[in-house]
Each structure stands twice: as C-alpha cells, then as structure tokens.
Design an enzyme around this catalytic site. Structure first.
Site, short mmCIF file in Angstrom:
data_model
loop_
_atom_site.label_atom_id
_atom_site.label_comp_id
_atom_site.label_asym_id
_atom_site.label_seq_id
_atom_site.Cartn_x
_atom_site.Cartn_y
_atom_site.Cartn_z
N CYS A 299 45.90 -17.94 -13.12
CA CYS A 299 45.91 -17.42 -11.76
C CYS A 299 47.05 -18.03 -10.95
O CYS A 299 48.19 -18.01 -11.36
CB CYS A 299 44.55 -17.65 -11.10
SG CYS A 299 44.32 -16.72 -9.56
N GLU B 19 42.21 -13.57 -16.98
CA GLU B 19 41.40 -14.70 -16.53
C GLU B 19 39.91 -14.32 -16.49
O GLU B 19 39.55 -13.23 -16.05
CB GLU B 19 41.87 -15.11 -15.13
CG GLU B 19 41.07 -16.24 -14.49
CD GLU B 19 41.45 -16.46 -13.04
OE1 GLU B 19 41.14 -17.54 -12.52
OE2 GLU B 19 42.06 -15.56 -12.42
N LYS C 78 42.17 -24.91 -16.52
CA LYS C 78 42.96 -24.81 -15.29
C LYS C 78 42.99 -26.17 -14.60
O LYS C 78 41.96 -26.78 -14.35
CB LYS C 78 42.36 -23.75 -14.37
CG LYS C 78 43.22 -23.44 -13.14
CD LYS C 78 42.64 -22.28 -12.35
CE LYS C 78 43.54 -21.90 -11.18
NZ LYS C 78 42.98 -20.78 -10.39
#
Length: 530
Positions: free
Chosen positions: A404, A286, A351
């Site tokens: 994440c 990430e 995301k």
C-alpha cells in the site's frame, strides 16, 4: 499585471485568507488525475504576492511579525490538502454505520494538520524575503524544507508533494533520478513562482532566463534519458497481475469468502493471453485472501493445485502469529506471502510502515477510553513488521515488496531497493473508489520506478494495476473498477542512474543553494536600505 499584483498585495483579513485558500486548492489540478501543471504558474505567483503584503507592524515582536506569513501559508496548504485529500473520507463510507461520525475529522482534520507544514514553509521564506528574485529562491527553500520534513515527521505523509506537479508524464519524470524528490520539490516551486517577477520588473530578465533554462533542462534531460536504450536484460520473467475488483462491503463477509477466493483462482488459472507464455509469477493485491490461512489450510492445497510446475504466487494476506487456538493473544500482520507450486509458503514480508488509525490505533489505551477505534483497514489491529527483504522469484529474480502506501516514501523504497531487481507494490485502493486517490497513489509508485531505475509490478484490488518500466513508462495496466488480469514479460534490467545517497545529497544541495540565494539577496537589500 502590476495592477493585479498590487490588489493581491493589499488584500487583508478574510479576503487574503480566501485568495490563499483558493490558490492552494487550484494547485491540486496539477496533480493526478488532472495533470494540468500550468495552473501552478497561477497559484504560486499569487502566493508570492500575498507574502509580499504579509508585513507585520514594526512595533511587534518578530514572532508576531511572522504571523501573517504563517497564516497565508497555512490557508494555502489547507486549500491544497482539502482539495487534494477529500477522497480519504470515502473510506469511512464503506462502513458508514460505524464510521460516518469520523468523516469531518478525516476530511478536514488531516488537511488542517498538514497545512502547518506549508505555514512553516512561508515563515521560513519570509525570514529571507526580499523584493526581487531572492524571494522566489526563499520560497523554494521554504517549501523544499517543509516537504522534506513531511516525509518523516509524525510517521510521515508526503502525499501529493509539490514536485509531483512537475512530473505528469515520463518525459518530465526523468529529472527526479538526479535530484530526488527533495530537489524536485524545491525546483518545482522556484519555476512555478518565477512569473511573479512580471509584476515588479526587477530581475525580470534573469527570472525569464532561468525559467527557460530550467524548463529546457528538465524536458531535454527527459528526452535524452528516454531515447537512451535501457541496459540489456540479463533475463526476464513472465508475470500475471490479477485485479479481482472485490466489493469492500463483502470483503470480510464470511458468507462470500469462498466466492472471492474462487474469483482469484479463476483469474489466475486462465489461459495466457495470445502471444504470452505461461506466467512464472502471479501477483495478487493487498489482503486479497479473505481469510487466515491458519483457519483455512485447505486454501493452500487449492493454491498448490492451481499453480503449475515452477510457478509462484505472491499474495497479499493477513498473517497471524502467536496466540491460542481461539486467537487470544494473536498478532496480526498485513503481509505478502510467496507460495510455491506445492502450496507451501516459502517466504513472507510484513508491512513495516503502517497507516495510523487505518491499520493501528496510536495511543490505543487512551483513545479507547473515549470509544475511538481503528477506522478502516479491517477487522483487527495490525502489528508492524521488523524489516523488509527481497523475495526470490523463479530464475533467482529478487523482488522487493511494498504494501500500500509504503511506496510513497522515497527514502524507504530507495534504501531497500539497492538489493533488488524488481519493485512490487500491492495495494487495496478500493477503499477510495473512483476518486483522485488511486490515481495519485499510482503516480507516486510510478515515480519510485524512475528514481530507482527498476521495473515496477503493481497489483490493486480495483485499480490501478500495472507494469511500469524503469523509466516510468506504463507497459500495460488495468483501469479502476475493472476485473481481470494482465500478462506481461518483464525484462530484468535497469539500475538507478545515481545512488540514493547521491540523490539525497543533490536534493539537499539544491535547497541549500536556494537558501543561500535568498539569504544573500535579503542581506543585500537590508544593506541597501540602511
């Protein structure tokens, strides 16, 4: 045992709160990285006995009579979440000069709020309470319901759900492919609480029989599932996972960006490990690229030069969209991008589920007036992506990326995983150092592979990076605080044992049966008394 239970039941005031707090804190030892699940056979019986003594005055209204039960559950939850999430404060120490003031709010405030879910669980249980095995079923129903709500209320934060305590190793993970986390949470609480029956002797044989039966089924199903051959692979893909172990104090320092990028290039371009082919896919963590590609188009050229023919890179980046050349009005996304061997970005996935206060500031206008800003994730606020879709890899393999903590949400992964053959999780757990946080995060990602019956590729900045097979077994991994890369050939095989919708139905059926059992025995006791 009866004497001990009697003493626990008769506790009052601060002593009762302290025992509840310590019982909750003790239960964290069942979570990663400790995995000492036997401790829950102490924590949950203590909770049962505390609830046995949580009766209000007969003259009180029904709300006041439930107050002692709520207090016990809240103190149990506060101990559990404080001991299990203290490492969140580590992220604020990365830039301590700016954010150390928020340490008490993160370390204490988050457990304080999450404890209300367990207070709710014990209130629900107390409404169905009885003096026999019915109260164990009631407690399982209360916790099953509370953990399900924790998955989505207030954006959701199902971290360290109780069910993970019953799944420390792949042998004990397989049941979740049938019950989902909804059912596993309730079943775990039921099993862990059954020893409380020893003190009262009522339904002791039934409780012991159910304990043996459920544990045997849990272990036996895991053994059979692991012994069964995985579906034959239709094809495979050679993967390299890069773990750069970048110091976060330098992550956004302009003077070292080239060095960080060079480290990533060097780890990606090295010769394959003995016995492994040249990787078709290279995976970076990430926000691994320490600058915006819009500011550094030369970086894409360098990536094109590094990648060989047919290779693809999936990298975590900050993606900019819109705005002026000076960046005014720009929107920033925490994204993964796919880059081909010509240095072209062929796909991007943003995301969708952002971290409150970490990646965006809720009620930014209001909180900004009080000087409260985004805390840890980077130099800008992120916008949420609209949807997630699979990225097509070499040989047509469909990989679904989760960034994440998106991977901790069972339903979020399950809904999108049906159209994919591979789960990809990129993360940057370096914010939390070598604390329990990265281990807990990895365990939850590992369970997603088992639930959905798909291989998992995980790239983390400083660990834990790993390849996990569809049954949750670790094929290869890099430990925390290690710089390096792993090469693995990943067979494309496996599928969910049952559909996500059926797992959800099974899980809800489990908590319904506990609710029915608790209600029936509660009514039976009331009729007997009357």
């Amino acid at each position: 045992m009866q004497r001990l239970a009697g003493r626990i039941i008769l506790l009052w005031g601060w002593r009762r709160a302290l025992v509840a707090f310590l019982a909750g804190a003790l239960a964290v030892l069942a979570q990663a990285p400790y995995d000492f699940f036997a401790v829950c056979f102490v924590s949950f019986p203590l909770l049962v006995w505390l609830l046995d003594g949580s009766t209000g005055e007969a003259s009180d209204g029904w709300l006041r009579r439930l107050k002692p039960a709520f207090a016990i559950g809240w103190w149990f939850g506060f101990g559990y979440f404080l001991a299990g999430l203290w490492w969140i404060g580590q992220a604020l120490l990365v830039e301590a000069d700016s954010f150390a003031w928020a340490l008490p709010f993160a370390v204490v405030g988050i457990p304080f709020a999450l404890a209300f879910f367990y207070g709710f669980a014990t209130v629900v249980a107390r409404l169905l309470w009885s003096n026999d095995i019915g109260r164990i079923a009631a407690l399982a129903f209360g916790f099953g319901l509370a953990e399900w709500l924790r998955d989505f209320l207030f954006t959701g934060f199902p971290w360290n759900a109780v069910g993970y305590a019953a799944m420390p190793v792949p042998l004990l993970m397989q049941s979740v492919s049938v019950t989902g986390m909804i059912g596993m949470n309730a079943l775990a609480v039921f099993i862990f609480s059954l020893p409380a029956l020893v003190a009262g002797r009522r339904h002791l044989r039934l409780g012991f029989g159910l304990l043996v039966l459920l544990v045997a089924a849990h272990v036996g199903f895991g053994y059979v599932r692991l012994a069964m051959p995985v579906e034959p692979a239709t094809r495979s893909i050679d993967v390299r996972i890069v773990q750069p172990d970048v110091d976060l104090s330098e992550k956004w320092d302009a003077s070292v960006r080239d060095r960080i990028f060079a480290t990533l290039l060097g780890l990606s371009a090295k010769e394959p490990e003995p016995g492994h082919a040249k990787p078709q896919l290279i995976l970076w963590p990430e926000t691994s690229v320490p600058f915006l590609f819009t500011e550094r188009p030369d970086a894409l050229t360098a990536l094109g030069d590094m990648l060989g023919e047919g290779q693809m890179l999936i990298a975590g980046v900050v993606r900019e969209e819109g705005g002026s050349a000076a960046g005014a009005g720009s929107r920033y996304y925490n994204s993964v991008v796919a880059i081909n061997d010509k240095g072209e970005i062929t796909d991007a996935v943003d995301k969708v589920h952002l971290v409150p206060f970490g990646e965006y500031l809720p009620f930014a206008g209001l909180l900004g007036r009080f000087g409260i800003e985004q805390l840890v994730a980077g130099p800008m606020n992120f916008a949420a992506g609209n949807e997630r879709h699979p990225i097509t890899l070499p040989d047509g393999v469909r990989a679904l990326p989760f960034i994440c903590y998106e991977v901790i949400f069972p339903d979020l992964v399950a809904v999108d995983a049906t159209s994919s053959e591979l789960i990809v999780n990129v993360t940057n757990d370096a914010w939390f150092g070598d604390t329990p946080g990265p281990y807990q995060h990895f365990r939850q990602a590992q369970i997603r592979a088992v639930e959905n019956g798909l291989p998992l590729l995980r790239a983390a900045n400083n660990g834990i990076s790993a390849v996990v097979d569809p049954r949750g077994r670790i094929v290869d991994a890099l430990a925390v605080d290690v710089r390096g890369a792993i090469d693995v050939r990943v067979p494309i095989s496996g599928r969910a044992l049952i559909s996500a919708a059926q797992r959800r139905i099974n899980g809800l059926l489990v908590i319904f049966l506990f609710a029915l059992g608790g209600f029936t025995l509660n009514v039976r006791q009331r009729l007997r008394v009357n």
